[in-house]
Design a protein around this motif. Structure first.
Motif, PDB file in Angstrom:
ATOM      1  N   GLY A   4       3.465 -20.749  36.370  1.00 52.11           N
ATOM      2  CA  GLY A   4       3.609 -20.779  37.618  1.00 52.11           C
ATOM      3  C   GLY A   4       2.055 -21.271  37.997  1.00 52.11           C
ATOM      4  N   GLU A   5       2.064 -21.856  39.069  1.00 55.30           N
ATOM      5  CA  GLU A   5       0.535 -22.661  39.111  1.00 55.30           C
ATOM      6  C   GLU A   5       0.828 -22.330  41.251  1.00 55.30           C
ATOM      7  N   GLU A   6      -0.508 -21.657  42.097  1.00 56.61           N
ATOM      8  CA  GLU A   6      -0.080 -21.762  43.088  1.00 56.61           C
ATOM      9  C   GLU A   6      -0.973 -22.794  43.701  1.00 56.61           C
ATOM     10  N   ASP A   7      -0.709 -22.588  45.038  1.00 57.30           N
ATOM     11  CA  ASP A   7      -1.269 -23.869  46.194  1.00 57.30           C
ATOM     12  C   ASP A   7      -1.736 -23.524  47.005  1.00 57.30           C
ATOM     13  N   PRO A   8      -2.210 -23.859  48.245  1.00 54.42           N
ATOM     14  CA  PRO A   8      -4.133 -24.069  47.395  1.00 54.42           C
ATOM     15  C   PRO A   8      -4.201 -22.747  46.769  1.00 54.42           C
ATOM     16  N   TYR A  25       6.144 -24.520  39.026  1.00 58.03           N
ATOM     17  CA  TYR A  25       6.951 -23.872  38.236  1.00 58.03           C
ATOM     18  C   TYR A  25       6.985 -24.780  37.204  1.00 58.03           C
ATOM     19  N   LYS A  26       6.929 -23.985  35.781  1.00 55.22           N
ATOM     20  CA  LYS A  26       7.790 -25.365  34.511  1.00 55.22           C
ATOM     21  C   LYS A  26       9.051 -25.443  33.881  1.00 55.22           C
ATOM     22  N   THR A  27       9.442 -24.540  33.529  1.00 56.78           N
ATOM     23  CA  THR A  27      10.790 -24.182  32.811  1.00 56.78           C
ATOM     24  C   THR A  27      11.988 -23.739  33.820  1.00 56.78           C
ATOM     25  N   SER A  28      13.088 -23.576  33.026  1.00 56.20           N
ATOM     26  CA  SER A  28      14.214 -23.219  34.031  1.00 56.20           C
ATOM     27  C   SER A  28      13.887 -21.086  34.332  1.00 56.20           C
ATOM     28  N   ILE A  29      14.688 -20.883  35.276  1.00 61.32           N
ATOM     29  CA  ILE A  29      14.083 -19.240  35.573  1.00 61.32           C
ATOM     30  C   ILE A  29      15.494 -18.387  36.127  1.00 61.32           C
ATOM     31  N   ASN A  30      14.672 -16.764  35.792  1.00 65.48           N
ATOM     32  CA  ASN A  30      15.946 -15.922  36.489  1.00 65.48           C
ATOM     33  C   ASN A  30      15.777 -15.485  37.480  1.00 65.48           C
ATOM     34  N   ASN A  31      14.590 -15.682  38.084  1.00 63.57           N
ATOM     35  CA  ASN A  31      13.990 -15.478  39.664  1.00 63.57           C
ATOM     36  C   ASN A  31      12.614 -15.938  39.507  1.00 63.57           C
ATOM     37  N   LEU A  32      12.113 -15.984  41.231  1.00 61.65           N
ATOM     38  CA  LEU A  32      11.246 -16.049  41.177  1.00 61.65           C
ATOM     39  C   LEU A  32      10.228 -14.817  42.130  1.00 61.65           C
ATOM     40  N   GLN A  33       8.727 -14.678  41.675  1.00 59.34           N
ATOM     41  CA  GLN A  33       9.021 -13.434  42.396  1.00 59.34           C
ATOM     42  C   GLN A  33       7.174 -13.812  43.517  1.00 59.34           C
ATOM     43  N   TRP A  34       6.797 -13.010  44.577  1.00 59.64           N
ATOM     44  CA  TRP A  34       5.696 -12.520  44.889  1.00 59.64           C
ATOM     45  C   TRP A  34       5.538 -11.771  44.995  1.00 59.64           C
ATOM     46  N   TYR A  35       3.816 -11.658  44.656  1.00 62.00           N
ATOM     47  CA  TYR A  35       3.356 -10.575  44.600  1.00 62.00           C
ATOM     48  C   TYR A  35       2.338 -10.817  45.093  1.00 62.00           C
ATOM     49  N   ARG A  36       1.296  -9.411  46.049  1.00 63.42           N
ATOM     50  CA  ARG A  36       0.295  -9.222  46.658  1.00 63.42           C
ATOM     51  C   ARG A  36      -0.860  -8.883  45.901  1.00 63.42           C
ATOM     52  N   SER A  86      -5.580 -11.844  47.521  1.00 61.74           N
ATOM     53  CA  SER A  86      -4.788 -12.742  46.700  1.00 61.74           C
ATOM     54  C   SER A  86      -3.204 -12.085  46.723  1.00 61.74           C
ATOM     55  N   TYR A  87      -2.511 -13.857  46.451  1.00 61.09           N
ATOM     56  CA  TYR A  87      -0.384 -13.946  46.440  1.00 61.09           C
ATOM     57  C   TYR A  87      -0.421 -14.558  45.238  1.00 61.09           C
ATOM     58  N   PHE A  88       0.354 -14.169  44.464  1.00 59.25           N
ATOM     59  CA  PHE A  88       0.417 -14.144  43.356  1.00 59.25           C
ATOM     60  C   PHE A  88       1.949 -15.055  43.364  1.00 59.25           C
ATOM     61  N   CYS A  89       2.145 -16.287  42.574  1.00 57.78           N
ATOM     62  CA  CYS A  89       3.914 -16.035  42.412  1.00 57.78           C
ATOM     63  C   CYS A  89       4.379 -15.270  40.639  1.00 57.78           C
ATOM     64  N   ALA A  90       5.199 -15.887  40.237  1.00 56.43           N
ATOM     65  CA  ALA A  90       5.786 -14.911  39.120  1.00 56.43           C
ATOM     66  C   ALA A  90       6.964 -15.117  38.726  1.00 56.43           C
ATOM     67  N   THR A  91       6.978 -15.982  37.898  1.00 58.34           N
ATOM     68  CA  THR A  91       8.532 -16.310  37.647  1.00 58.34           C
ATOM     69  C   THR A  91       8.988 -16.453  35.854  1.00 58.34           C
ATOM     70  N   ASP A  92      10.332 -15.350  35.248  1.00 59.50           N
ATOM     71  CA  ASP A  92      10.395 -15.686  34.286  1.00 59.50           C
ATOM     72  C   ASP A  92      11.178 -16.210  33.547  1.00 59.50           C
ATOM     73  N   TYR A  97      13.038 -12.055  30.936  1.00 59.36           N
ATOM     74  CA  TYR A  97      12.337 -11.448  31.231  1.00 59.36           C
ATOM     75  C   TYR A  97      10.790 -11.313  31.346  1.00 59.36           C
ATOM     76  N   ILE A  98      10.207 -11.759  30.923  1.00 64.20           N
ATOM     77  CA  ILE A  98       8.505 -11.368  31.013  1.00 64.20           C
ATOM     78  C   ILE A  98       7.956 -12.121  32.125  1.00 64.20           C
ATOM     79  N   PRO A  99       7.033 -11.350  33.291  1.00 70.01           N
ATOM     80  CA  PRO A  99       6.795 -12.027  34.531  1.00 70.01           C
ATOM     81  C   PRO A  99       5.632 -12.898  34.139  1.00 70.01           C
TER      82      PRO A  99
END
Lengths: 111, 112
Positions: A4-8, A25-36, A86-92, A97-99
């Motif tokens: 995943g890549e965040e913008d800005p 993000y680049k590939t198919s995912i199970n879910n997407l999460q946001w973290y702070r 800072s805010y991050f997105c995480a995908t698996d 199942y690897i964030p």
């Protein structure tokens, strides 16, 4: 490899304004999460959106997911100085199942 | 209150030393992860573990090893610390079916 890549990369706003951050993000995912992440601390989970969901709300947070565009957005409404972080997105990657995290968006909210 | 605890917030070590970073979780999670975080690079996965005594390499395993002898504890080992391993190290855990990841408070390691 970063999924995943965040913008800005950085966002500076005044208190009371809305803040919008995007994640691609680049590939198919199970879910997407946001973290702070507050400066120098660990990450804290904000919200999870599953691949079959399009929008989710939690308090002042609104997350959307567009799987056809492989993108998500995080909207923080009526921002406060305490939202500075800072805010991050995480995908698996589907089945792993690897964030996997992006580089993050640094948000500064001026009082 | 669920917790992931890293043994140190700040650590200063000398080049060539063997360094142990410890992580303990109290949630009975199967999956545990070690990431390092550097400015402009985000979080990069070093190693992860799906179960006791199991370990898998992440994206940047060179110079690191791990140990998971008990379900609740996942240790990151720097066999011979080098200055390019100066970084923030973050441990995380998740249950078997992926939901949110719980993070420790981070260890800022400086190698001099």
């Amino acid at each position: 490899s970063q999924q995943g890549e965040e913008d800005p990369q950085a966002l500076s706003i005044q208190e009371g304004e809305n803040a919008t951050m995007n994640c691609s993000y680049k590939t198919s995912i199970n879910n997407l999460q946001w973290y702070r992440q507050n400066s120098g601390r660990g990450l804290v989970h904000l919200i999870l959106i599953r691949s079959n969901e399009r929008e989710k709300h939690s308090g002042r947070l609104r997350v959307t997911l567009d799987t056809s565009k492989k993108s998500s957005s995080l909207l923080i409404t009526a921002s406060r100085a305490a939202d500075t972080a800072s805010y991050f997105c995480a995908t698996d990657i589907r089945g792993s199942y690897i964030p996997t995290f992006g580089r993050g968006t640094s948000l500064i909210v001026h009082p | 209150d669920v917790k992931v605890t890293q043994s140190s917030r700040y650590l200063v070590k000398r080049t060539g030393e063997k360094v142990f970073l410890e992580c303990v979780q109290d949630m009975d999670h199967e999956n545990m992860f070690w990431y390092r975080q550097d400015p402009g690079l985000g979080l990069r996965l070093i190693y992860f573990s799906y179960d006791v005594k199991m370990k898998e390499k992440g994206d940047i395993p060179e110079g690191y090893s791990v140990s998971r002898e008990k379900k609740e504890r996942f240790s990151l080992i720097l066999e011979s610390a080098s200055t390019n391993q100066t970084s923030m190290y973050l441990c995380a855990s998740t249950p078997r079916v992926n939901t949110e990841a719980f993070f420790g408070q981070g260890t800022r390691l400086t190698v001099v």
